[in-house]
Write an enzyme that holds these catalytic residues in place. Structure first.
Site, PDB file in Angstrom:
ATOM      1  N   ASP A  82      -1.721  -2.936  -1.846  1.00 44.79           N
ATOM      2  CA  ASP A  82      -1.637  -1.851  -0.225  1.00 44.79           C
ATOM      3  C   ASP A  82      -1.560  -0.555  -0.673  1.00 44.79           C
ATOM      4  OD1 ASP A  82      -2.230  -0.192   1.517  1.00 44.79           O
ATOM      5  OD2 ASP A  82      -1.061  -1.750   3.376  1.00 44.79           O
ATOM      6  N   ARG A 107       9.818  12.328   7.482  1.00 45.20           N
ATOM      7  CA  ARG A 107       9.052  12.414   6.161  1.00 45.20           C
ATOM      8  C   ARG A 107       8.119  13.900   5.632  1.00 45.20           C
ATOM      9  NH1 ARG A 107       4.423   7.576   6.002  1.00 45.20           N
ATOM     10  NH2 ARG A 107       3.448   8.546   7.392  1.00 45.20           N
TER      11      ARG A 107
HETATM   12  C1  LIG Z   1      -1.427   3.274   7.521  1.00 42.66           C
HETATM   13  C2  LIG Z   1      -0.881   2.505   6.473  1.00 42.66           C
HETATM   14  C3  LIG Z   1      -2.164   1.011   7.101  1.00 42.66           C
HETATM   15  C4  LIG Z   1      -2.861   1.651   8.318  1.00 42.66           C
HETATM   16  O1  LIG Z   1      -3.441   0.211   8.989  1.00 42.66           O
HETATM   17  P1  LIG Z   1      -4.314   0.825   9.590  1.00 42.66           P
HETATM   18  O2  LIG Z   1      -5.407  -1.006   9.478  1.00 42.66           O
HETATM   19  O3  LIG Z   1      -5.561   1.812   8.894  1.00 42.66           O
HETATM   20  O4  LIG Z   1      -4.101   0.870  10.805  1.00 42.66           O
HETATM   21  C5  LIG Z   1      -1.576   0.254   6.555  1.00 42.66           C
HETATM   22  N1  LIG Z   1      -0.683  -0.493   5.922  1.00 42.66           N
HETATM   23  C6  LIG Z   1       0.235   1.220   4.774  1.00 42.66           C
HETATM   24  C7  LIG Z   1       0.539   0.515   3.979  1.00 42.66           C
HETATM   25  C8  LIG Z   1      -0.074   2.122   5.938  1.00 42.66           C
HETATM   26  O5  LIG Z   1       0.407   3.108   5.115  1.00 42.66           O
END
Ligand SMILES: *Cc1c(COP(=O)(O)O)cnc(C)c1O
Length: 388
Positions: free
Chosen positions: A193, A364
């Protein structure tokens, strides 16, 4: 040299200073939430207005073939160099949450004989919620392990490892190479991610032989609120990429309107339904600012902003509880733990310093190297020191 003089000298010598002028920043505000909602490059509003007027209003339905249907792949190719991906492996579609679901199910299906999914124990919540749901659907077990311990935890039952490249609370940057290698030597696939690393640091997906990745575009990429996420599927997995949200936009021939699903060629099969065109084209416009950005320079400035922030804290708020690594194993974010953090962040907002709060006690401060200045960093530290 005083911190004030030092900030001025650093700003004067900033090789990315010209980039800051491409953003519409309110001088009354010091913005530290580019890791949550990036600021808009100045030209984006006009470009979106043009899309509405000329493409939607002028060309109407013809715009689907003129400009819109292939935009998910076209914009994906613009993101690819920022994540170290050769062409044909990145597409923009849906949200990170939805893309995580697609990728996790596909990755588990590709390694069906194994029984467990390893999950970053400190993951952003959505990844954890979705992993649990995928496990319910597929009958897998989920084991939560700190990222540093993931390499040792990979075993013969591990189908997939899912980790955040950067810890969203502390800003710690994890070792993509070590985790990916360990997963592979155990015969598992890895999903990264990249929400907090894309647009902040140079990511090298191909070089590290990563299998799958997802990431936000509204954080450091400045795509705008809710701009669609991107998915990376390594070319070697595409032929087997069997994702569960098999909608018509990922079909091999969407406009043939066939009764049965046939997965599209290559990365296009990661698409599901009709793209959200206005958000996608706002992102497309926002990506223009990256055309001439040297990612090594971006990284250097981001780390220098963080180092300066830490030095300001050492001087103005000695003994501050900083969970962000002082060495450079971090992205561009400094976190500070304080009692009563929610109230302190609200007070910072009242004084024009816009960071954010994460429960229970973390402030943050995101540092966006394209537009954050050293003077703003000093302002944040000074304002925080006055409040605590
Ligand atoms: C911001 C964030 C998300 C957000 O997911 P959405 O489906 O866009 O709401 C997911 N994973 C991480 C690590 C994030 O920082």
């Amino acid at each position: 040299m005083t911190l004030f003089a030092e900030a001025a000298a650093l700003d004067a010598a900033d090789p990315l200073a010209a980039k800051r002028a491409e953003f519409d920043l309110d001088p009354a505000v010091a913005y530290f939430d580019g890791n949550s909602l990036g600021a808009p490059p100045r030209h984006v509003a006009g470009r979106v207005a043009t899309v509405v007027r000329e493409q939607w209003g002028g060309r109407l339905i013809r715009s689907w073939t003129d400009a819109w249907w292939d935009a998910p792949e076209r914009v994906g190719e613009r993101i690819a160099p920022l994540v170290g991906a050769a062409p044909g492996q990145v597409v923009v579609a849906d949200s990170t949450s939805v893309d995580l679901f697609k990728v996790l199910v596909a990755a588990v299906r590709a390694n069906a004989a194994r029984s467990e999914i390893l999950l970053d124990a400190a993951t952003f919540p959505t990844d954890g919620y979705l992993t649990d749901q995928v496990a319910r659907l597929t009958g897998h077990a989920v084991r939560r392990v700190p990222v540093a311990e993931l390499p040792a935890a990979c075993g013969e039952q591990t189908a997939v490892v899912l980790a955040n490249h950067v810890d969203y609370v502390t800003g710690r940057l994890h070792d993509m190479s070590a985790v990916t290698r360990a997963a592979h030597s155990a015969g598992a696939a890895v999903v990264w991610d990249l929400c907090h690393s894309v647009g902040a640091i140079e990511v090298r997906l191909d070089e590290h032989d990563v299998d799958y990745a997802v990431g936000c575009t509204y954080k450091f990429l400045n795509g705008g609120p809710g701009s669609p996420a991107f998915v990376y599927v390594a070319r070697r997995h595409q032929e087997w990429f069997d994702q569960p949200l098999a909608g018509w936009a990922g079909h091999a021939d969407p406009f043939a309107m066939e009764a049965g699903y046939r997965a599209g060629a290559g990365i296009s099969r990661a698409r599901a339904g009709t793209p959200d065109v206005l958000s996608l084209l706002a992102l497309d416009a926002a990506l223009d600012v990256w055309a001439d950005v040297d990612l090594a320079l971006l990284r250097t400035k981001g780390l220098a902003l963080g180092d300066f922030f830490l030095r300001c804290l050492d001087e103005l708020l000695p003994g501050a509880d900083v969970p962000t690594p002082r060495d450079h194993a971090r992205s561009h974010q400094i976190s500070v733990r304080v009692p009563d953090a929610r109230r302190i962040m609200a007070a910072l907002h009242d004084r024009g310093v816009l960071g954010d709060f994460r429960p229970p006690d973390v402030l943050r401060f995101g540092l966006a190297p394209l537009y954050t200045s050293y003077a703003e960093v000093l302002r944040a530290a000074t304002t925080l020191a006055a409040l605590t």
